[in-house]
Write an enzyme that holds these catalytic residues in place. Structure first.
Site, short mmCIF file in Angstrom:
data_model
loop_
_atom_site.label_atom_id
_atom_site.label_comp_id
_atom_site.label_asym_id
_atom_site.label_seq_id
_atom_site.Cartn_x
_atom_site.Cartn_y
_atom_site.Cartn_z
N CYS A 2 0.85 -1.11 0.13
CA CYS A 2 -0.04 0.14 0.01
C CYS A 2 0.90 1.21 0.04
O CYS A 2 1.92 1.24 0.69
CB CYS A 2 -1.05 0.14 1.17
SG CYS A 2 -2.11 -1.20 1.24
N ARG A 27 3.65 -0.41 -4.90
CA ARG A 27 3.49 -1.13 -3.57
C ARG A 27 2.16 -1.48 -3.33
O ARG A 27 1.94 -2.32 -2.34
CB ARG A 27 3.57 0.13 -2.57
CG ARG A 27 5.10 0.92 -2.68
CD ARG A 27 4.70 2.24 -1.89
NE ARG A 27 4.74 1.78 -0.30
CZ ARG A 27 5.85 1.78 0.57
NH1 ARG A 27 6.87 1.82 -0.15
NH2 ARG A 27 5.44 1.03 1.72
N TRP A 72 -2.86 -2.76 -1.37
CA TRP A 72 -2.59 -3.99 -1.76
C TRP A 72 -3.21 -4.88 -0.72
O TRP A 72 -2.80 -4.73 0.56
CB TRP A 72 -1.02 -4.34 -1.47
CG TRP A 72 -0.73 -5.57 -1.83
CD1 TRP A 72 -0.37 -6.41 -3.08
CD2 TRP A 72 -0.38 -6.77 -0.82
NE1 TRP A 72 0.19 -7.47 -3.05
CE2 TRP A 72 -0.21 -8.01 -1.55
CE3 TRP A 72 -0.61 -6.84 0.45
CZ2 TRP A 72 0.30 -9.12 -1.01
CZ3 TRP A 72 -0.65 -8.21 1.22
CH2 TRP A 72 0.00 -9.31 0.35
N ASN A 98 -1.60 2.79 5.78
CA ASN A 98 -0.54 1.84 5.38
C ASN A 98 -0.19 1.11 6.40
O ASN A 98 0.42 1.79 7.40
CB ASN A 98 0.63 2.22 4.48
CG ASN A 98 1.64 1.44 4.25
OD1 ASN A 98 1.54 0.18 4.03
ND2 ASN A 98 2.98 1.87 3.92
N GLY A 99 -0.37 -0.30 6.52
CA GLY A 99 -0.18 -1.14 7.63
C GLY A 99 -0.90 -2.05 8.01
O GLY A 99 -1.97 -2.22 7.13
N GLU A 468 16.45 -18.60 -7.98
CA GLU A 468 16.15 -17.39 -8.40
C GLU A 468 15.32 -17.26 -9.95
O GLU A 468 14.37 -16.76 -10.10
CB GLU A 468 17.20 -16.43 -8.60
CG GLU A 468 17.21 -14.94 -9.25
CD GLU A 468 15.94 -14.09 -8.35
OE1 GLU A 468 15.58 -14.62 -7.12
OE2 GLU A 468 15.72 -13.06 -8.96
N LYS A 472 11.66 -16.14 -10.62
CA LYS A 472 11.27 -15.19 -11.62
C LYS A 472 10.00 -15.60 -12.54
O LYS A 472 9.17 -14.86 -12.78
CB LYS A 472 12.43 -14.85 -12.46
CG LYS A 472 13.44 -13.80 -12.27
CD LYS A 472 13.16 -12.26 -11.79
CE LYS A 472 12.58 -12.20 -10.27
NZ LYS A 472 13.31 -11.76 -9.41
N GLU A 475 6.54 -15.73 -10.75
CA GLU A 475 6.01 -14.53 -10.19
C GLU A 475 5.56 -13.67 -11.58
O GLU A 475 4.72 -12.98 -11.27
CB GLU A 475 6.89 -13.63 -9.31
CG GLU A 475 7.89 -13.32 -9.86
CD GLU A 475 8.87 -12.23 -8.97
OE1 GLU A 475 8.32 -11.70 -7.99
OE2 GLU A 475 10.11 -12.24 -8.99
N HIS A 491 15.81 -38.34 -6.33
CA HIS A 491 14.93 -38.75 -5.15
C HIS A 491 13.57 -38.35 -4.96
O HIS A 491 12.93 -38.20 -3.85
CB HIS A 491 15.80 -38.00 -3.91
CG HIS A 491 17.57 -38.25 -3.90
ND1 HIS A 491 17.58 -39.68 -3.29
CD2 HIS A 491 18.30 -37.83 -4.16
CE1 HIS A 491 18.87 -39.76 -3.93
NE2 HIS A 491 19.63 -38.84 -4.09
N LYS A 586 5.69 -4.46 -4.40
CA LYS A 586 7.31 -4.50 -4.22
C LYS A 586 7.76 -4.26 -2.96
O LYS A 586 8.98 -4.84 -2.76
CB LYS A 586 7.74 -3.21 -5.19
CG LYS A 586 9.05 -2.70 -5.24
CD LYS A 586 9.53 -3.63 -6.38
CE LYS A 586 11.10 -3.48 -6.48
NZ LYS A 586 11.70 -4.65 -7.16
#
Ligand code: F6R
Length: 591
Positions: A2, A27, A72, A98-99, A468, A472, A475, A491, A586
């Site tokens: 947010c 955000r 968000w 925000n929070g 990584e 990528k 997402e 295995h 982000k």
């Protein structure tokens, strides 16, 4: 997560806030809203979706005061009702937040039993508590009383319709910056939200309460003492957050990496010597173990750091996932040193761990791209990544910068006269070659477009890159991927290999070349569609992507870049919103 923005002054506050919200969209981008004053009356507009949707429904053309929010979703689904701003039941107070308020259900039961809530958010409790307490207290006291009851994190901008020339602001744990210029006073969750409307800024401290009008600014600390303001010049410029000719920020940021490495070299090296404060190096040298703490891509970069510190400095090291470490108590050695990696410097899981170990007095270093961040303020030491602002939600250049800066730090701790500077220059050149030959990445990406699943495999350094690479592709291309140490396939996971399953092997290390190739052949024998990304000296003509040779311990930077390009193009070919993938943000400022 947010973003909030506010503006009050001579300039059109609507433009300032909408502009700021667009810059903060990374955000969160589920919904957006704004409250603004016209002739002392407050109007609210909010909409599901992006700021561009919000812009379409705003009726007014100018205002001297406005607060805005880009969301968000945490509490309550993504819809117009749950979008901020929220107003109190009596409609006197309006607020953006925000929070996360952890005790909002309890506060509802204790104080607001007779209130009717419109949304499913925790935020609506804050605004109604202010309204509730303002029945008997002044607005300032009502806000303070509310602050004293809130558990969790918040940065809020609050309007009182009965005094529509003021912005009240409170902050604890969530970031909030105050900006000023001759145009007026601005607020934003981070510096990008201030660009263009503020010349100087100051980060507000936790438990701050304040009031801004066009000609006054009052900031108080937790016990109500007036605080001094200390502003710094804003150095981030509009062009730093401009996409330029690139289709997406992610593509721009991938392309910025060769230059970024040169910038990091300039920042950290004077001739052959590394420029890092001796006090920090001394403290690390005194430690008996380095604990790396991070999340997501930053955690995957930490594996390289662990390798550098163990190989070069002979200091035992361990990588911890921050969200796990908050709730576990691992064995801590006598003289531990903590290194946190974070692009944003605001990751809630990291902050929670940091506070836990700070209380015990352990020394903490943060390596971050955001030197003006909460994590830096909590740390004893900080090193900058110098990657330049990263806007795309998926990290690219910040990830590779973490590998580079940790190699430089390990070299400085070790006092070593290694060839690191030249090796890094070679990495920068090799990255340029990869970019010149990116058609091969586009070809692989095109072949992945219809796949539901994919595997990345490798060993050692190549396994960390596989982790990584897999993240990528997941997402941004929304392809389910698994990263496996190639030896682990047999295995269990090899059971998932069927005809046509893509398996991408990363091979940059001589010692594991042969075994990884055998493991790849085992998947091919079961029908897998295989691809190889290999360093030139280890490659065979049939390999798909042949990357330039660089020092073996830095080769992960080059193979990671190849995987960034594959993920980027796969997302583009699938028609996805590359810079703002669904459900992500982000800055992950909630635990
Ligand atoms: C993935 C990505 C995330 C972040 C993670 C930590 O592309 O960007 O996995 O790495 O959320 O964020 P920071 O580095 O800001 O602490």
């Amino acid at each position: 997560m947010c973003g909030i923005v506010g503006h009050l002054g001579k300039f059109n506050a609507l433009d300032a806030v909408l502009n700021g919200l667009e810059h903060l969209e990374y955000r969160g981008y589920d919904s957006a809203g704004i409250a603004y004053a016209v002739e002392n009356q407050i109007f609210i507009s909010k909409e599901k979706g992006r700021v561009s949707e919000l812009k379409k429904i705003i009726k007014a053309s100018s205002s001297t005061l406005a607060i805005g929010h880009t969301r968000w979703a945490t509490h309550g689904e993504v819809n117009r009702v749950n979008a901020h701003p929220h107003s109190s039941q009596c409609e006197r107070f309006v607020l953006v937040h925000n929070g996360i308020i952890e005790n909002y259900q309890r506060l509802k039961q204790i104080y607001l039993e007779n209130y009717i809530f419109k949304s499913q958010t925790d935020t609506e409790v804050i605004v109604n508590l202010i309204a509730f307490f303002s029945q008997d207290l002044s607005v300032e006291e009502a806000i303070r009383k509310t602050m004293s009851l809130l558990e969790g994190s918040y940065a809020c901008l609050i309007l009182d319709t009965q005094q529509a020339d003021k912005i009240f602001f409170i902050k604890d744990k969530s970031p909030l910056l105050l900006g000023i210029s001759s145009l007026g006073v601005s607020f934003a969750s981070d510096i990008t939200g201030l660009i263009g409307f503020a010349e100087e800024f100051m980060p507000l401290e936790d438990k701050t309460f304040g009031i801004a009008t066009t000609d006054s600014l009052e900031i108080y600390d937790i016990i109500g003492l007036k605080k001094e303001t200390k502003f710094k010049k804003i150095s981030v410029k509009m062009e730093d957050i401009d996409k330029r000719a690139y289709d997406h920020f992610m593509l721009k940021e991938i392309h910025e990496q060769p230059m970024m490495i040169r910038k990091i070299i300039d920042h950290y090296f004077t001739k052959e010597e590394v420029r890092i404060p001796e006090r920090l190096l001394h403290t690390i040298r005194q430690s008996d173990k380095i604990n790396f703490v991070a999340c997501g891509s930053s955690m995957y970069a930490s594996y390289f750091a662990k390798y550098f510190f163990e190989k070069l400095c002979s200091i035992p090291s361990e990588v911890f996932c921050a969200s796990e470490l908050v709730y576990s108590t691992p064995f801590i050695t006598k003289r531990p040193f903590f290194i946190f990696f974070s692009q944003s410097g605001e990751t809630a899981d990291c902050i929670a761990v940091m506070k836990k170990f700070k209380k015990q007095g352990y020394p903490i270093l943060t390596i971050t791209n955001t030197i003006e961040s909460s994590m830096v303020r909590l740390s004893d030491y900080a090193l900058e990544l110098c990657a330049g602002k990263e806007i795309a939600v998926a990290s690219t250049k910040a990830y590779t910068a973490m590998i580079v800066v940790s190699a430089i730090l390990a070299r400085a701790v070790h006092h070593a006269k290694t060839n690191l500077k030249n090796n890094l220059k070679a990495v920068s050149l090799a990255m340029e070659r990869v970019l010149e030959n990116k058609e091969v990445c586009m070809r692989i990406a095109k072949e992945l477009v219809l796949d539901r699943d994919a595997f990345f495999i490798g060993r050692g350094i190549d396994y960390w890159t596989a982790l990584e690479a897999s993240l990528k592709l997941k997402e941004i291309a929304y392809i389910h991927t698994e990263a496996y140490s190639s030896g682990e396939l047999k295995h269990g996971p090899i059971a998932l290999i069927t005809k046509g399953t893509p398996v991408i092997a990363i091979i940059t290390q001589e010692g594991t070349n042969r075994v990884t190739r055998s493991n790849l052949t085992e998947t091919a024998s079961r029908g897998a569609r295989t691809y190889v990304i290999a360093s030139k000296s280890l490659a065979i003509p049939e390999d798909d992507v042949i990357i330039p040779n660089v020092a073996h311990y830095l080769s992960g930077i080059i193979s990671a870049m190849v995987c960034q390009l594959i993920a980027y193009y796969a997302a583009v070919y699938r028609g996805n919103d590359v810079d703002k993938p669904k459900n992500l943000a982000k800055s992950v400022t909630v635990e």
